[in-house]
Scaffold this active site. Structure first.
Site, short mmCIF file in Angstrom:
data_model
loop_
_atom_site.label_atom_id
_atom_site.label_comp_id
_atom_site.label_asym_id
_atom_site.label_seq_id
_atom_site.Cartn_x
_atom_site.Cartn_y
_atom_site.Cartn_z
CE LYS A 27 -0.31 -0.14 5.07
NZ LYS A 27 -1.17 -0.53 6.22
CE1 TYR B 292 11.61 31.60 5.79
CE2 TYR B 292 12.08 29.26 5.51
CZ TYR B 292 11.71 30.49 4.97
OH TYR B 292 11.46 30.59 3.63
C1 LIG Z 1 -0.43 -1.51 6.98
C2 LIG Z 1 -1.03 -2.78 7.39
C3 LIG Z 1 -0.24 -3.93 7.53
C4 LIG Z 1 1.27 -3.91 7.44
O1 LIG Z 1 1.77 -3.43 8.67
P1 LIG Z 1 3.33 -3.34 9.00
O2 LIG Z 1 3.36 -2.87 10.40
O3 LIG Z 1 3.90 -2.35 8.05
O4 LIG Z 1 3.91 -4.69 8.81
C5 LIG Z 1 -0.87 -5.14 7.79
N1 LIG Z 1 -2.21 -5.20 7.95
C6 LIG Z 1 -3.00 -4.10 7.86
C7 LIG Z 1 -4.47 -4.23 8.06
C8 LIG Z 1 -2.44 -2.85 7.59
O5 LIG Z 1 -3.22 -1.78 7.54
#
Ligand SMILES: *Cc1c(COP(=O)(O)O)cnc(C)c1O
Length: 375
Positions: free
Chosen positions: A49, A270
């Site tokens: 993702k 800044y």
């Molecule tokens: C993002 C996500 C993962 C992966 O999690 P990590 O901590 O990056 O291994 C797995 N399951 C779900 C439902 C997620 O949203």
């Protein structure tokens, strides 16, 4: 002939990059195989993702497929378009955030497996299956204590009683997500596991998919039939405070765009949050918060040159930041020199910690202005 004039244009552009991001696809694959080994006989999916946590979903998914991965998770349906074309037909794509109303036919046409998070989604998917006159695959997610996504405990009774009506929904597995797996000692892990095991007894024919990266290292009882690692594939530490067993994946070097010597009392950046306490040598480097380097690194973080730590002084700007190079021999850094932001001296997790955030946020923020090199 003048060598510069024969240089291909692309090389000229590369040399002008503000920074160089290396992404080691081999390391991602080795991390995958390592997780698969820890998980066996359970299998390892891959979470790709958010553009594979900012590292490029198409090349990452393609490499992982070659390494043997056949199950890929994205968060939103719109992310399917980038990943599906690089995968062969025997790879399965799951959409974690479920099914949006009106998205059913597109989802069915794309051949993806939605993670259904509510009765409403199940009923819509079931109706789509009846409309198309064929079975449609799905996973069912349960809320075991995170209150984010999944069937609530109240919905579970109703789900059980009407599941037989949805015979055209081909349920591949049931799943849930851990909220505190980064804290090995947290009792929430055991509580969620117990709740998942209770639910699994209610659906004895369905396999369980439970652990994220951290969950894999909580022990075999968390493995189910398939785990869903993300961050560990990309080199983030899945062990909380303990040593990181994963191989680093990302390297980031930033170009020096100016150096100067300033007298004591000189204001930097800044808001003049930093005032030179003595004569100092400074370098301005070509990346800032628009490049995913959080503004919270202002006056806190550092970069490295060789073994030298170069503290960030003053506020991080949008496109640059200033570092104290007084510790380096004069002329060590000049226009175009590269300093290490992520590498052997400062891991992804080190940088995240300095910024008061987590590796996930650093990776997914890295931005599009670096010259990306896939190894
Ligand atoms: C993002 C996500 C993962 C992966 O999690 P990590 O901590 O990056 O291994 C797995 N399951 C779900 C439902 C997620 O949203």
């Amino acid at each position: 002939m003048n060598e510069r004039m024969t240089m291909p244009a692309a090389q000229g552009i590369a040399a002008a990059a503000c920074g160089y991001l290396t992404i080691d696809l081999g390391a991602i694959c080795r991390n995958y195989l390592k997780l698969a080994e820890v998980l066996a006989p359970a299998k390892a999916a891959a979470v790709v993702k958010a553009d594979a946590y900012g590292l490029g979903a198409p090349p990452v998914a393609e490499a992982l497929y070659k390494a043997g991965c056949r199950d890929f998770f994205v968060a939103h349906f719109m992310e399917v378009a980038a990943v599906r074309p690089v995968l062969s037909d025997n790879a399965v794509l799951y959409v974690l955030n479920g099914l949006q109303p009106g998205n059913e036919l597109a989802c069915a046409a794309a051949g993806v497996v939605p993670v259904l998070n509510s009765l409403e989604q199940l009923r819509r998917w079931s109706a789509a299956a009846h409309g198309l006159g064929k079975r449609l695959p799905a996973a069912l997610q349960f809320d075991t204590g995170m209150s984010r996504l999944g069937f609530s405990p109240a919905e579970q009774v109703q789900l059980k009683s009407e599941l037989a009506d949805h015979e055209l929904v081909d349920i591949r597995f049931i799943m849930s997500h851990l909220a505190s797996a980064d804290e090995v000692e947290s009792e929430q892990n055991d509580q969620q596991l117990a709740e998942m095991q209770r639910i699994a007894k209610e659906f004895p024919d369905l396999p369980v998919c439970f652990a994220n990266s951290n969950g894999i290292f909580l022990g075999q009882s968390y493995h189910g039939y398939m785990a869903r690692p993300g961050i560990a594939l990309y080199g983030g530490n899945p062990m909380g405070a303990a040593a990181n067993p994963m191989e680093p994946v990302v390297g980031l070097k930033i170009a020096v765009i100016q150096t100067r010597t300033v007298p004591a009392g000189t204001k930097v950046g800044y808001g003049a949050t930093f005032v030179a306490p003595r004569e100092m040598r400074l370098a301005t480097i070509a990346a800032g918060y628009a490049d995913g380097l959080p503004r919270s690194l202002s006056d806190r973080g550092a970069v490295y040159f060789g073994d030298h730590r170069l503290p960030i002084v003053g506020r991080v700007s949008m496109d640059s930041m200033t570092v104290d190079i007084s510790a380096l021999p004069e002329e060590a850094l000049t226009l175009g020199s590269l300093v290490e932001m992520i590498g052997p001296h400062q891991t992804l997790d080190d940088l995240a910690q300095a910024a008061g955030t987590i590796s996930y946020e650093v990776l997914t923020s890295l931005g599009q202005r670096y010259e990306r090199q896939y190894l």
